[in-house]
Design a protein around this motif. Sequence first.
Motif, PDB file in Angstrom:
ATOM      1  N   ASP A  60       0.820  -1.218   0.000  1.00 34.77           N
ATOM      2  CA  ASP A  60       0.000   0.000   0.000  1.00 34.77           C
ATOM      3  C   ASP A  60       0.853   1.267   0.000  1.00 34.77           C
ATOM      4  OD1 ASP A  60      -2.319   1.518  -0.008  1.00 34.77           O
ATOM      5  OD2 ASP A  60      -2.530   1.473   2.176  1.00 34.77           O
ATOM      6  N   LYS A  61       1.803   1.343  -0.939  1.00 37.10           N
ATOM      7  CA  LYS A  61       2.723   2.482  -0.992  1.00 37.10           C
ATOM      8  C   LYS A  61       2.362   3.513  -2.040  1.00 37.10           C
ATOM      9  CE  LYS A  61       6.790   0.368   0.968  1.00 37.10           C
ATOM     10  NZ  LYS A  61       8.225   0.185   0.848  1.00 37.10           N
ATOM     11  N   GLY A  62       1.286   3.336  -2.752  1.00 31.34           N
ATOM     12  CA  GLY A  62       0.915   4.352  -3.730  1.00 31.34           C
ATOM     13  C   GLY A  62       0.660   3.794  -5.104  1.00 31.34           C
ATOM     14  N   ALA A  89      -9.592  -3.038  -0.252  1.00 34.02           N
ATOM     15  CA  ALA A  89      -8.778  -1.822  -0.119  1.00 34.02           C
ATOM     16  C   ALA A  89      -9.226  -1.018   1.097  1.00 34.02           C
ATOM     17  CB  ALA A  89      -8.870  -0.977  -1.377  1.00 34.02           C
ATOM     18  N   LYS A  90      -8.252  -0.480   1.814  1.00 32.91           N
ATOM     19  CA  LYS A  90      -8.533   0.335   2.998  1.00 32.91           C
ATOM     20  C   LYS A  90      -8.583   1.820   2.660  1.00 32.91           C
ATOM     21  CE  LYS A  90      -6.403  -3.080   5.937  1.00 32.91           C
ATOM     22  NZ  LYS A  90      -5.111  -3.578   6.313  1.00 32.91           N
ATOM     23  N   THR A  91      -8.145   2.177   1.487  1.00 40.17           N
ATOM     24  CA  THR A  91      -8.156   3.572   1.054  1.00 40.17           C
ATOM     25  C   THR A  91      -8.862   3.675  -0.291  1.00 40.17           C
ATOM     26  OG1 THR A  91      -6.021   3.330  -0.056  1.00 40.17           O
ATOM     27  CG2 THR A  91      -5.965   4.079   2.231  1.00 40.17           C
ATOM     28  N   SER A  92      -9.151   4.895  -0.702  1.00 37.66           N
ATOM     29  CA  SER A  92      -9.782   5.069  -2.009  1.00 37.66           C
ATOM     30  C   SER A  92      -8.763   4.761  -3.106  1.00 37.66           C
ATOM     31  CB  SER A  92     -10.323   6.484  -2.156  1.00 37.66           C
ATOM     32  OG  SER A  92      -9.276   7.421  -2.088  1.00 37.66           O
ATOM     33  N   TRP A  93      -9.257   4.478  -4.292  1.00 41.52           N
ATOM     34  CA  TRP A  93      -8.381   4.103  -5.401  1.00 41.52           C
ATOM     35  C   TRP A  93      -9.066   4.470  -6.708  1.00 41.52           C
ATOM     36  CZ3 TRP A  93     -10.954   0.596  -8.414  1.00 41.52           C
ATOM     37  CH2 TRP A  93     -11.989  -0.130  -7.791  1.00 41.52           C
ATOM     38  N   ARG A  94      -8.263   4.552  -7.738  1.00 46.36           N
ATOM     39  CA  ARG A  94      -8.790   4.738  -9.098  1.00 46.36           C
ATOM     40  C   ARG A  94      -7.826   4.086 -10.072  1.00 46.36           C
ATOM     41  NH1 ARG A  94      -7.210  10.957 -10.197  1.00 46.36           N
ATOM     42  NH2 ARG A  94      -5.324  10.471 -11.316  1.00 46.36           N
TER      43      ARG A  94
END
Length: 99
Positions: A60-62, A89-94
Amino acid sequence: MSIALNQYGSDRDTLFAYFTSVGSYYALDSMPWHDLSVRDFMTEGGVRVPRAHHELLELDKGIVMFFVPKPQHANMLIAYLNRMLTAKAKTSWRMEQIG
């Protein structure tokens, strides 16, 4: 793969130098694309892409960029990534596809 990394006016050494200059790295993780279909990537018990899981969920580094041999393979990978990221996923993504 070599086509994607050997675009006009560039070469592998130049691209790898760019990756290094921004703190990125390149990892080769081949897939048996010729044996797979879109359906294999859409079902829960279907294809797993361990490298994608590791990079996107465990590290989860970007930003992660995937190179695939054909446009239809990108669609297959997108189906898998949408399923995986929606569930875990724990964060938003696109996702963006460059063709």
